[in-house]
Motif scaffolding. Structure first.
Motif, PDB file in Angstrom:
ATOM      1  N   ALA A  42       0.831  -1.213   0.000  1.00  0.00           N
ATOM      2  CA  ALA A  42       0.000   0.000   0.000  1.00  0.00           C
ATOM      3  C   ALA A  42       0.860   1.255   0.000  1.00  0.00           C
ATOM      4  CB  ALA A  42      -0.928  -0.023   1.216  1.00  0.00           C
ATOM      5  N   LEU A  43       1.957   1.250   0.755  1.00  0.00           N
ATOM      6  CA  LEU A  43       2.851   2.410   0.788  1.00  0.00           C
ATOM      7  C   LEU A  43       3.484   2.650  -0.576  1.00  0.00           C
ATOM      8  CD1 LEU A  43       4.340   4.630   2.340  1.00  0.00           C
ATOM      9  CD2 LEU A  43       6.041   2.889   2.990  1.00  0.00           C
ATOM     10  N   LEU A  44       3.957   1.568  -1.207  1.00  0.00           N
ATOM     11  CA  LEU A  44       4.558   1.718  -2.531  1.00  0.00           C
ATOM     12  C   LEU A  44       3.526   2.157  -3.570  1.00  0.00           C
ATOM     13  CD1 LEU A  44       7.171   1.450  -4.133  1.00  0.00           C
ATOM     14  CD2 LEU A  44       6.679  -0.983  -4.456  1.00  0.00           C
ATOM     15  N   GLY A  45       2.279   1.657  -3.449  1.00  0.00           N
ATOM     16  CA  GLY A  45       1.227   2.080  -4.368  1.00  0.00           C
ATOM     17  C   GLY A  45       0.885   3.549  -4.210  1.00  0.00           C
ATOM     18  N   LEU A  46       0.823   4.016  -2.990  1.00  0.00           N
ATOM     19  CA  LEU A  46       0.550   5.443  -2.762  1.00  0.00           C
ATOM     20  C   LEU A  46       1.684   6.321  -3.275  1.00  0.00           C
ATOM     21  CD1 LEU A  46      -1.061   5.336   0.796  1.00  0.00           C
ATOM     22  CD2 LEU A  46      -2.210   5.557  -1.435  1.00  0.00           C
TER      23      LEU A  46
ATOM     24  N   GLN B 282      10.728  -2.379  -9.498  1.00  0.00           N
ATOM     25  CA  GLN B 282      11.383  -3.336 -10.404  1.00  0.00           C
ATOM     26  C   GLN B 282      12.482  -4.130  -9.699  1.00  0.00           C
ATOM     27  OE1 GLN B 282      12.527  -0.434 -13.305  1.00  0.00           O
ATOM     28  NE2 GLN B 282      10.769  -0.862 -14.651  1.00  0.00           N
ATOM     29  N   ALA B 283      13.211  -3.494  -8.812  1.00  0.00           N
ATOM     30  CA  ALA B 283      14.269  -4.211  -8.084  1.00  0.00           C
ATOM     31  C   ALA B 283      13.681  -5.280  -7.168  1.00  0.00           C
ATOM     32  CB  ALA B 283      15.102  -3.219  -7.280  1.00  0.00           C
ATOM     33  N   VAL B 284      12.635  -4.944  -6.453  1.00  0.00           N
ATOM     34  CA  VAL B 284      12.019  -5.914  -5.553  1.00  0.00           C
ATOM     35  C   VAL B 284      11.349  -7.035  -6.336  1.00  0.00           C
ATOM     36  CG1 VAL B 284      10.315  -6.205  -3.722  1.00  0.00           C
ATOM     37  CG2 VAL B 284      11.718  -4.158  -3.789  1.00  0.00           C
ATOM     38  N   THR B 285      10.795  -6.718  -7.504  1.00  0.00           N
ATOM     39  CA  THR B 285      10.178  -7.745  -8.348  1.00  0.00           C
ATOM     40  C   THR B 285      11.209  -8.751  -8.832  1.00  0.00           C
ATOM     41  OG1 THR B 285       8.500  -6.165  -9.081  1.00  0.00           O
ATOM     42  CG2 THR B 285       8.817  -8.133 -10.418  1.00  0.00           C
ATOM     43  N   ALA B 286      12.359  -8.291  -9.310  1.00  0.00           N
ATOM     44  CA  ALA B 286      13.398  -9.193  -9.823  1.00  0.00           C
ATOM     45  C   ALA B 286      13.930 -10.112  -8.733  1.00  0.00           C
ATOM     46  CB  ALA B 286      14.533  -8.380 -10.431  1.00  0.00           C
TER      47      ALA B 286
ATOM     48  N   ILE C  17      -4.329 -11.538  -8.436  1.00  0.00           N
ATOM     49  CA  ILE C  17      -3.636 -12.674  -9.072  1.00  0.00           C
ATOM     50  C   ILE C  17      -2.162 -12.683  -8.667  1.00  0.00           C
ATOM     51  CG2 ILE C  17      -2.923 -13.647 -11.279  1.00  0.00           C
ATOM     52  CD1 ILE C  17      -5.530 -12.618 -12.467  1.00  0.00           C
ATOM     53  N   GLY C  18      -1.521 -11.532  -8.718  1.00  0.00           N
ATOM     54  CA  GLY C  18      -0.137 -11.462  -8.262  1.00  0.00           C
ATOM     55  C   GLY C  18       0.015 -11.775  -6.790  1.00  0.00           C
ATOM     56  N   HIS C  19      -0.956 -11.366  -5.991  1.00  0.00           N
ATOM     57  CA  HIS C  19      -0.945 -11.686  -4.563  1.00  0.00           C
ATOM     58  C   HIS C  19      -1.053 -13.189  -4.336  1.00  0.00           C
ATOM     59  CE1 HIS C  19      -2.730 -12.104  -0.524  1.00  0.00           C
ATOM     60  NE2 HIS C  19      -1.994 -11.042  -0.225  1.00  0.00           N
ATOM     61  N   ARG C  20      -1.857 -13.846  -5.139  1.00  0.00           N
ATOM     62  CA  ARG C  20      -2.013 -15.305  -5.010  1.00  0.00           C
ATOM     63  C   ARG C  20      -0.748 -16.041  -5.456  1.00  0.00           C
ATOM     64  NH1 ARG C  20      -1.729 -19.789  -4.730  1.00  0.00           N
ATOM     65  NH2 ARG C  20      -3.311 -21.428  -4.634  1.00  0.00           N
TER      66      ARG C  20
ATOM     67  N   ALA D 119       5.753  -6.787  -4.289  1.00  0.00           N
ATOM     68  CA  ALA D 119       5.906  -6.233  -5.628  1.00  0.00           C
ATOM     69  C   ALA D 119       4.961  -6.833  -6.656  1.00  0.00           C
ATOM     70  CB  ALA D 119       7.350  -6.427  -6.089  1.00  0.00           C
ATOM     71  N   LEU D 120       4.644  -8.127  -6.562  1.00  0.00           N
ATOM     72  CA  LEU D 120       3.858  -8.768  -7.615  1.00  0.00           C
ATOM     73  C   LEU D 120       2.461  -8.161  -7.787  1.00  0.00           C
ATOM     74  CD1 LEU D 120       4.766 -12.566  -7.486  1.00  0.00           C
ATOM     75  CD2 LEU D 120       5.517 -10.798  -9.081  1.00  0.00           C
ATOM     76  N   PRO D 121       1.731  -7.780  -6.747  1.00  0.00           N
ATOM     77  CA  PRO D 121       0.421  -7.144  -7.003  1.00  0.00           C
ATOM     78  C   PRO D 121       0.519  -5.883  -7.848  1.00  0.00           C
ATOM     79  CG  PRO D 121       0.550  -7.870  -4.733  1.00  0.00           C
ATOM     80  CD  PRO D 121       1.918  -8.040  -5.316  1.00  0.00           C
ATOM     81  N   LEU D 122       1.492  -5.036  -7.582  1.00  0.00           N
ATOM     82  CA  LEU D 122       1.647  -3.812  -8.354  1.00  0.00           C
ATOM     83  C   LEU D 122       2.191  -4.082  -9.753  1.00  0.00           C
ATOM     84  CD1 LEU D 122       3.071  -1.476  -5.573  1.00  0.00           C
ATOM     85  CD2 LEU D 122       0.864  -1.226  -6.737  1.00  0.00           C
ATOM     86  N   ALA D 123       3.152  -5.022  -9.882  1.00  0.00           N
ATOM     87  CA  ALA D 123       3.709  -5.325 -11.203  1.00  0.00           C
ATOM     88  C   ALA D 123       2.670  -5.980 -12.104  1.00  0.00           C
ATOM     89  CB  ALA D 123       4.928  -6.232 -11.049  1.00  0.00           C
TER      90      ALA D 123
END
Length: 395
Positions: A173-177, A198-202, A356-359, A377-381
């Motif tokens: 939520a913080l990153l989304g805001l 992107q760094a956290v996603t990788a 879906i990314g959360h799952r 990261a996956l929910p936002l990506a």
């Protein structure tokens, strides 16, 4: 048996010392023993004892229950004579008999009944009755019978899936805001939280697939995201920059895996993980290509949806509540940005991709590190393509 000393063949007596004939010089004794040893002829050969050593009679209470044994057996703590010697040490013909295999004298051994362990040794060998049972050992691939957490959950009738808790949801939520606020400022301000995403996603995708450390793959995926960001800013935020970067990075990952010396199965697995991680990091660049108002609405909706999904509710109720909350947050953000009621549809679509990314980040008892990387990261990506497509259609 004759009392006469042993006589060799032709009347030769081996024990008689020969004297030199009359007139021969007599050998003078040497003053130095070492000098005498140099000129003294020495004979080496196998000899036998000439004295009779009768066996020691064992005690009756120690040997009464022992069966008859062969040569070299232990009787009452003493070594019995070998089979090569007869009772008196001489053969029936008066000649000594050598053993077939000379053996070194054995050390005296304790009687059989005296070999029971001492009470202190017995107490040390026997574990105490109240000792705790050993726990599960580390997970291995060498046949250890350890049951994993997911298998134990299935046996107990529980779900093997552990979803990210409130702390990863709060970070999401913080990153989304931050994305929503930076998008309202401009594309260059949006780059800062986007690079962190992107760094956290990788890093999270490789750990989610059990590949750690995978520094080369993480660096390659993160470099792909940065390249897509630069290409978007240089090309005027056209989506073709994302597709071109994705194609180049897939080819680069394929070439690097072909140069690897690992097994074919391991190379294929590494190729799939590298391509997927790079694709997620590059697709997250879609926030730069989307309209600023759409990014603000979609990021705010994802933040609210993930927070509601982390509440301790049944799964169907939690999913429904998160979608409704995302639609409401999208409508509110749309009213603030000028999108109006269409913001509710954009927020609901972005929330579907985010769930879906959360799952995916909740798969099969992930570790705490997975929850704080892929779970964040996956929910936002995963919501980036929906934000771009719905933003172009609704704005």
């Amino acid at each position: 048996m004759s009392d006469q000393p042993y006589q060799g063949y032709d009347g030769y007596d081996p024990y008689r010392q020969e004297q030199p004939p009359h007139g021969w010089p007599q050998q003078q004794p040497y003053d130095d023993p070492q000098a005498a040893q140099q000129y003294t002829q020495q004979w080496q050969g196998q000899t036998w004892e000439t004295q009779v050593q009768p066996p020691v009679a064992p005690a009756a209470e120690e040997t009464a229950y022992m069966p008859s044994q062969g040569a070299g057996a232990v009787y009452g703590g003493h070594q019995a004579p070998a089979a090569g010697y007869q009772e008196a040490g001489w053969g029936g013909t008066g000649h000594p008999q050598a053993p077939a295999h000379p053996q070194a004298p054995a050390h005296p051994q304790a009687p059989v009944h005296a070999r029971t362990p001492a009470p202190a040794q017995a107490a040390a060998q026997t574990p105490p009755a109240g000792a705790a049972e050993p726990g599960y050992g580390p997970a291995t691939v060498a046949g250890n019978a350890r049951v994993t957490d997911a298998q134990r959950a299935r046996l107990e009738g529980r779900s093997p899936i552990i979803e990210p808790g409130l702390q990863p949801a709060g970070l999401t939520a913080l990153l989304g805001l931050l994305l929503a606020g930076a998008a309202a400022i401009g594309p260059y301000a949006l780059v800062v939280p986007l690079v962190a995403l992107q760094a956290v996603t990788a890093a999270g995708w490789f750990r989610l697939n059990g590949m750690w450390p995978a520094r080369q793959g993480i660096a390659l995926a993160f470099a792909g995201g940065l390249t897509a960001d630069v290409a978007l800013l240089v090309s005027g935020r056209t989506p073709a920059a994302i597709l071109g970067t994705l194609g180049v990075w897939v080819l680069l990952a394929l070439v690097l895996q072909l140069r690897s010396h690992a097994d074919p199965d391991e190379r294929m697995y590494g190729l799939m993980a590298t391509v997927a991680s790079a694709a997620l990091a590059i697709v997250a660049s879609g926030y730069l290509s989307a309209h600023g108002d759409a990014v603000s609405v979609g990021a705010a909706a994802v933040a609210v949806a993930v927070l509601v999904r982390a509440l301790p509710l049944p799964t169907p109720a939690s999913v429904a509540a998160s979608l409704l909350a995302a639609a409401g947050a999208g409508a509110l953000a749309g009213a603030l940005t000028g999108m109006g009621a269409s913001g509710a549809l954009l927020g609901a679509g972005a929330a579907v991709c985010a769930l879906i990314g959360h799952r995916v980040a909740s798969y099969d008892y992930p570790s705490r590190f997975v929850h704080f990387t892929a779970g964040v990261a996956l929910p936002l990506a995963a919501a980036a393509p929906a934000v771009y497509l719905l933003g172009r259609a609704l704005v």
